[in-house]
Design a protein around this motif. Structure first.
Motif, mmCIF file in Angstrom:
data_model
loop_
_atom_site.group_PDB
_atom_site.id
_atom_site.type_symbol
_atom_site.label_atom_id
_atom_site.label_comp_id
_atom_site.label_asym_id
_atom_site.label_seq_id
_atom_site.Cartn_x
_atom_site.Cartn_y
_atom_site.Cartn_z
ATOM 1 N N ARG A 196 7.052 15.666 -40.929
ATOM 2 C CA ARG A 196 5.746 15.576 -41.580
ATOM 3 C C ARG A 196 5.275 14.138 -41.665
ATOM 4 O O ARG A 196 4.107 13.833 -41.456
ATOM 5 C CB ARG A 196 5.822 16.187 -42.974
ATOM 6 C CG ARG A 196 5.966 17.683 -42.908
ATOM 7 C CD ARG A 196 5.696 18.321 -44.244
ATOM 8 N NE ARG A 196 5.390 19.717 -44.003
ATOM 9 C CZ ARG A 196 5.062 20.587 -44.951
ATOM 10 N NH1 ARG A 196 4.991 20.192 -46.205
ATOM 11 N NH2 ARG A 196 4.779 21.825 -44.650
ATOM 12 N N VAL A 227 -0.941 21.800 -52.819
ATOM 13 C CA VAL A 227 -0.862 21.511 -51.388
ATOM 14 C C VAL A 227 0.100 22.482 -50.702
ATOM 15 O O VAL A 227 -0.124 22.908 -49.572
ATOM 16 C CB VAL A 227 -0.461 20.041 -51.152
ATOM 17 C CG1 VAL A 227 -0.227 19.787 -49.675
ATOM 18 C CG2 VAL A 227 -1.541 19.114 -51.700
ATOM 19 N N ARG A 228 1.151 22.862 -51.410
ATOM 20 C CA ARG A 228 2.083 23.836 -50.844
ATOM 21 C C ARG A 228 1.358 25.142 -50.503
ATOM 22 O O ARG A 228 1.515 25.702 -49.439
ATOM 23 C CB ARG A 228 3.203 24.107 -51.850
ATOM 24 C CG ARG A 228 4.403 24.808 -51.251
ATOM 25 C CD ARG A 228 5.416 25.072 -52.325
ATOM 26 N NE ARG A 228 5.844 23.821 -52.954
ATOM 27 C CZ ARG A 228 7.116 23.431 -53.037
ATOM 28 N NH1 ARG A 228 8.056 24.173 -52.547
ATOM 29 N NH2 ARG A 228 7.427 22.303 -53.628
ATOM 30 N N THR A 281 -1.066 24.731 -47.574
ATOM 31 C CA THR A 281 -0.484 24.653 -46.235
ATOM 32 C C THR A 281 0.388 25.858 -45.920
ATOM 33 O O THR A 281 1.124 25.859 -44.949
ATOM 34 C CB THR A 281 0.362 23.368 -46.092
ATOM 35 O OG1 THR A 281 1.310 23.330 -47.156
ATOM 36 C CG2 THR A 281 -0.509 22.136 -46.170
ATOM 37 N N GLN A 289 1.187 23.631 -39.787
ATOM 38 C CA GLN A 289 1.401 23.386 -41.212
ATOM 39 C C GLN A 289 1.572 21.886 -41.465
ATOM 40 O O GLN A 289 0.970 21.325 -42.373
ATOM 41 C CB GLN A 289 2.689 24.084 -41.628
ATOM 42 C CG GLN A 289 2.548 24.969 -42.799
ATOM 43 C CD GLN A 289 3.870 25.656 -43.119
ATOM 44 O OE1 GLN A 289 4.844 25.619 -42.352
ATOM 45 N NE2 GLN A 289 3.896 26.301 -44.256
ATOM 46 N N ASP A 290 2.394 21.263 -40.635
ATOM 47 C CA ASP A 290 2.635 19.832 -40.806
ATOM 48 C C ASP A 290 1.356 19.027 -40.578
ATOM 49 O O ASP A 290 1.100 18.045 -41.261
ATOM 50 C CB ASP A 290 3.732 19.357 -39.834
ATOM 51 C CG ASP A 290 5.101 19.900 -40.227
ATOM 52 O OD1 ASP A 290 5.190 20.548 -41.300
ATOM 53 O OD2 ASP A 290 6.064 19.679 -39.478
ATOM 54 N N TRP A 335 -0.819 19.478 -43.635
ATOM 55 C CA TRP A 335 -0.175 18.702 -44.711
ATOM 56 C C TRP A 335 -0.506 17.211 -44.541
ATOM 57 O O TRP A 335 -0.878 16.533 -45.496
ATOM 58 C CB TRP A 335 1.340 18.934 -44.656
ATOM 59 C CG TRP A 335 2.134 18.190 -45.685
ATOM 60 C CD1 TRP A 335 2.485 18.628 -46.918
ATOM 61 C CD2 TRP A 335 2.677 16.862 -45.575
ATOM 62 N NE1 TRP A 335 3.204 17.658 -47.591
ATOM 63 C CE2 TRP A 335 3.339 16.574 -46.791
ATOM 64 C CE3 TRP A 335 2.670 15.889 -44.572
ATOM 65 C CZ2 TRP A 335 3.987 15.354 -47.025
ATOM 66 C CZ3 TRP A 335 3.310 14.673 -44.800
ATOM 67 C CH2 TRP A 335 3.956 14.423 -46.022
ATOM 68 N N ASN A 390 -2.725 14.735 -46.939
ATOM 69 C CA ASN A 390 -2.011 13.604 -47.528
ATOM 70 C C ASN A 390 -2.467 12.261 -46.955
ATOM 71 O O ASN A 390 -1.918 11.226 -47.306
ATOM 72 C CB ASN A 390 -0.503 13.754 -47.309
ATOM 73 C CG ASN A 390 0.146 14.581 -48.416
ATOM 74 O OD1 ASN A 390 0.411 14.066 -49.497
ATOM 75 N ND2 ASN A 390 0.358 15.854 -48.156
#
Lengths: 425, 548
Positions: free
Chosen positions: A201, B469-470, B473, B532-533, B536, B540
């Protein structure tokens, strides 16, 4: 090559050590090995403060400054301690009495703010609330002053265990208390998957962020990246083990009383050992004892406090940390000498006591004096200003330090207080 | 980049522009589509500053950058995907001014202004026994009707009564604590009212003459004497469940007071101060209603229009990140403004408009400076107030999202397509919990400059690992990501990556960016996880938490 100055020491201080050790006569190599050999000592020489907060306002007249024979005296008797003859404390603090040669009691606090919020603000900041400026809680001041000198510290420099933190005010959110719960859990520190995923990530984040950083919009994009680096460091740091009290042997936990509060104090010691300069521990009991003050103290509040703080003092000493760690125990005010119709005591800021010791401060002393009924002060009286100036002195933060508020007002450290003489001489 | 000026409008604008030979003529005259001469005049003042300081302004921001900015500033949240797509596709050369008009009529604009002003007036953590909801109700109703600012100020200064029935009382109520007969009782109210409504920081002069400006100690106490005829009244009630008295309500009531006030100088001299507003003195004897008189002077009879000037300065600061003075609420001879003529003139125009808040907003957001990109160019690197330079507004300054903007924007970026998936009650409960977390962790200082980035580890952790955020995503069905991944609308990876960019950042990724993203995504064999990443990372990213 540049010599790294051990953090926690000023350059001048460091140089004086060097010359005192006769390093000038040693070659560079042997000097460095000399440094390594003493790395552990350097760590120990780092100053720290543990604030034990008794939220609600503790009845210090029943704890540190008993008044036997007075109508205000209440149900408890004073007992002798390992400290000076006049340093008698409550009979329900027997373990603490044994180590009171290390701790002192300031019996002449007079702080005028008898409202919970205002008193909490005043005792944490040394300033009364003011609508045009938010003053930093003293832990934030310590973080601001000492964090830049502790480069090896990967976790925040001001940690608050077991509850809401206070405000960093004009020193900025970077110095806000880092709040963990009583078990040392950090909110949101767990990403719910493994390190490999976190790294994936962050790699993606780097790919995304890069274009904004390069877009010629100033440094703000980079500042953001640095915070994430610190967050990652924290999530993966070995120093996070400091929060894992369960790693201690059962005997150690027993020595602190095997209570939730005891575990919080163990955590504080582990954090100080790691190099954290300010830890605030929120005692989980409510001290706003308007009703049934004696029952509460006897059955819950005092036994936990007694074993906890006695355990902390002994443990800090065993680890060689006590001489560099100030321990302060207080709430936002004391409680009325008069006992009310509910066998409780109400808010009282005019004459009350604070427990303080360690960090090179004098132990075993009763400082200041109240009258036979505990109402009037019959000696010099002290403000939080003086208390925090004493702590600053012990932490080697210069007392002429001045910070600047957002609107440009100069703010003297500890609001210009003076260290309490009997604690520093 | 698209230029939005039509030749005809450009000609009109050029005719209005008092042209001075030099650099400015090279770029075509800018307009959002509005031809209000006030806007042209603002542009002219700002351009003069560029010329005098020999800076070349940054180009006009592209539509995506500007749309995100104006949405955050006017309605407090980023635009959703549909809005972005429609705006980018819109060919109308006057679409920027048209959008401003739409946003000004949007109920979210009222909500946003209410939040902004409640934060300024009583703070995010309102003082004890002060009703922030009461104040918000007053502000909401005032902004919804676009009441003139001076009328709002008049109410804030004179209101009496119950803190929920007459919400305007909360501004002063929040500053009145302790014993009403204490000399210090109205000190905090004096300091806050003068700072916020008049843009004057007189608080230092409570104790001494100001060390570096002209404010004298007596001036603080002259203002203070106006606020002696008011006090709070706290009413408690018996709570049967706990058997104790608990807070019921508070109100602002009149207090008998006449005569001057006395204060002590540092030298220990007692001095006297009479109610006096700048040079205008009032009757201090008898039961004259001093608050009423002060409010009259401030809101209606001040030849200097200080209330208007302070408001114009603060609003300019709200939109640009920097006002004409720094800080925005410290105006006075010791702190000269960056653009004195513009500030004077805009203040007069604002007064002439009848203190019309919407009109002022329209003027500022339609101005050329507000429409520039936030990127530096080699010709304006000195225009960098973050290192202490005087702002020239030759580019937009990057602001940090407020906690409210951040939170609302996260909901927009994530909730868009999953409404109705959870029950209303559950959604409300979850929202309250998230709001509480965000307020606590991001809350910080109400007075931080908007351009200051003070990110902390707990904030980063909240966005990295927090519940909101969890969920955002999550690839479970019903969520935003699942919708994008399964939608027949998005046929390729490029289209899906673009959909995520539009949703989070309100823009289309460049080819270079897409290349980089693609490379990282390929490292992950699990396609859903890779998306997803990416999402995320977008949520962020620096770009997400900044208004640029």
């Amino acid at each position: 090559m540049s010599l790294r100055i051990p953090s926690g020491m000023s350059r001048r201080h460091f140089l004086s050590h060097v010359s005192a050790g006769g390093a000038a006569a040693l070659g560079a190599t042997s000097f460095l090995s000399h440094l390594e050999a003493h790395a552990a000592d350097v760590q120990k020489a780092q100053k720290a403060c543990i604030l034990i907060w008794l939220g609600g306002g503790a009845p210090t007249i029943d704890m540190w400054d008993l008044k036997p024979g007075s109508k205000n005296g209440g149900e408890f008797k004073p007992i002798a301690t390992a400290g000076d003859r006049d340093l008698q404390i409550c009979e329900h603090l027997p373990e603490l009495a044994k180590v009171m040669d290390n701790m002192s009691v300031v019996r002449s606090m007079s702080t005028r703010e008898a409202d919970h919020n205002r008193g909490t603000y005043f005792m944490h900041t040394a300033y009364v609330p003011n609508p045009t400026v938010v003053h930093p809680t003293f832990g934030s001041v310590v973080s601001y002053e000492l964090a830049p000198k502790r480069k090896e510290l990967e976790i925040p420099a001001f940690i608050s265990i077991g509850g809401g933190g206070m405000d960093p005010g004009f020193l900025g959110m970077a110095h806000a208390p880092f709040v963990v719960d009583a078990q040392g859990r950090i909110q949101n520190a767990d990403m719910g998957s493994d390190l490999a995923r976190l790294n994936q990530r962050l790699q993606m984040l780097e790919a995304v962020e890069d274009s904004f950083i390069r877009s010629n919009r100033g440094d703000i994009g980079k500042a953001h990246k640095e915070v994430y680096q610190k967050a990652r460091e924290l999530m993966t740091s070995e120093q996070m083990a400091a929060f894992r009290v369960e790693q201690e042997r059962p005997e150690v936990r027993q020595a602190y009383g095997s209570t939730g509060f005891g575990n919080m104090l163990i955590m504080a010691r582990r954090l100080v050992q790691t190099g954290v300069p300010f830890v605030e521990v929120r005692n989980p009991n409510g001290w706003d004892l308007h009703n049934d003050v004696f029952d509460s103290l006897r059955t819950t509040h005092l036994p936990q406090l007694d074993k906890g703080i006695a355990g902390l003092v002994n443990d800090l000493k065993a680890h060689g940390l006590f001489e560099n760690t100030v321990v302060v125990c207080m709430g936002e005010f004391g409680r009325t000498p008069r006992i009310n119709q509910n066998v409780g005591r109400d808010h009282w800021a005019q004459s009350w006591s604070v427990l303080i010791g360690g960090g090179g401060l004098a132990g075993g002393r009763a400082i200041g004096k109240t009258d036979a009924d505990g109402i009037r002060i019959e000696s010099d009286s002290y403000l939080p200003n003086d208390l925090w100036a004493t702590v600053a002195h012990a932490l080697r933060i210069p007392l002429d330090t001045v910070h600047q508020s957002k609107n440009g007002r100069p703010m003297r450290i500890a609001n210009g207080g003076t260290p309490i003489k009997d604690l520093i001489s | 980049m698209r230029t939005v000026a039509t030749p005809v409008r450009a000609m009109i604008a050029a005719a209005l522009l008092v042209s001075s030979a030099g650099a400015a003529q090279k770029s075509s005259t800018f307009t959002t589509g509005s031809n209000d001469p006030v806007i042209q005049k603002i542009n002219e003042f700002i351009r003069t500053g560029w010329e005098e300081n020999e800076v070349r302004p940054s180009p006009v921001a592209d539509d995506a950058e500007w749309l995100r900015r104006v949405s955050l500033d006017l309605v407090g949240q980023i635009p959703d995907s549909a809005t972005v797509e429609a705006f980018l596709a819109d060919k109308d050369p006057a679409k920027r001014s048209a959008l401003i008009e739409r946003l000004l009529e949007d109920p979210r604009h009222v909500r946003n202004q209410t939040t902004v002003w409640a934060n300024i007036l009583v703070g995010r953590n309102a003082p004890d026994r002060t009703s922030r909801p009461g104040l918000e109700k007053f502000l909401r109703e005032s902004f919804a009707r676009n009441r003139p600012w001076n009328e709002i100020v008049f109410d804030l200064m004179t209101a009496e009564g119950h803190f929920e029935e007459n919400g305007a009382v909360n501004f002063l109520l929040g500053q009145l604590q302790g014993n009403p007969n204490d000399e210090e009782y109205a000190v905090e109210a004096t300091a806050r009212a003068t700072r916020i409504l008049l843009g004057m920081q007189v608080q230092c002069t409570q104790c001494h003459d100001h060390p570096f400006n002209d404010w004298k100690q007596n001036q603080f106490w002259e203002f203070n004497s106006f606020l002696r005829q008011v006090r709070r009244r706290d009413v408690d009630r018996y709570d049967a469940a706990s058997g104790q008295m608990v807070d019921d309500y508070s109100e602002l009531v009149r207090r008998d007071y006449q005569g001057p006030v006395y204060f002590e100088t540092r030298q220990g001299l007692m001095k006297v101060a009479y109610p006096k507003y700048f040079e205008q003195e009032l009757e201090s004897r008898g039961q004259t209603d001093r608050r009423q008189q002060l409010a009259d002077l401030m809101a209606k009879n001040d030849p200097n229009h200080q209330v208007a000037r302070a408001f114009v300065n603060r609003m300019w600061g709200h939109y640009f990140g920097y006002g004409f003075t720094r800080p925005v609420d410290d105006m006075g001879p010791h702190n000269p403004p960056s653009h004195p003529e513009l500030l004077d003139w805009l203040t007069e125009e604002f007064v002439r408009s009848g203190y019309d808040i919407k009109q002022l907003t329209r003027w500022i957001t339609n101005s050329e400076a507000y429409n520039l990109t936030s990127q530096f160019n080699p010709g304006n690197e000195i225009d960098n107030p973050s290192v202490g330079e005087t702002p020239l507004f030759s580019r937009m300054y990057v602001k940090t999202l407020t906690v409210e903007q951040l939170y609302e924007s996260l909901l927009i970026a994530t909730n868009a397509e999953q409404s109705g998936q959870v029950g209303y009650e559950e959604a409300q409960r979850q929202r309250r919990e998230w709001t509480r977390d965000f307020m606590r962790i991001f809350g910080g200082n109400d007075d931080d400059e908007p351009t200051l980035f003070s990110g902390t580890i707990p904030q980063a952790l909240l966005l990295m690992n927090g519940d909101l955020v969890r969920q955002a995503t999550s690839v479970e069905s019903g969520g935003f990501l699942a919708a994008v991944l399964n939608s027949p609308r998005f046929k390729s990876d490029a289209a899906r990556v673009q959909a995520l960019y539009v949703s989070a950042l309100g823009r289309i990724p460049s080819r270079v960016e897409y290349g980089k993203i693609e490379k990282v995504m390929k490292l992950n064999p699990n396609r859903a996880a890779a998306y997803q990443d990416l999402y995320w990372a977008l949520l962020n990213s620096n770009e997400f938490v900044l208004n640029h």
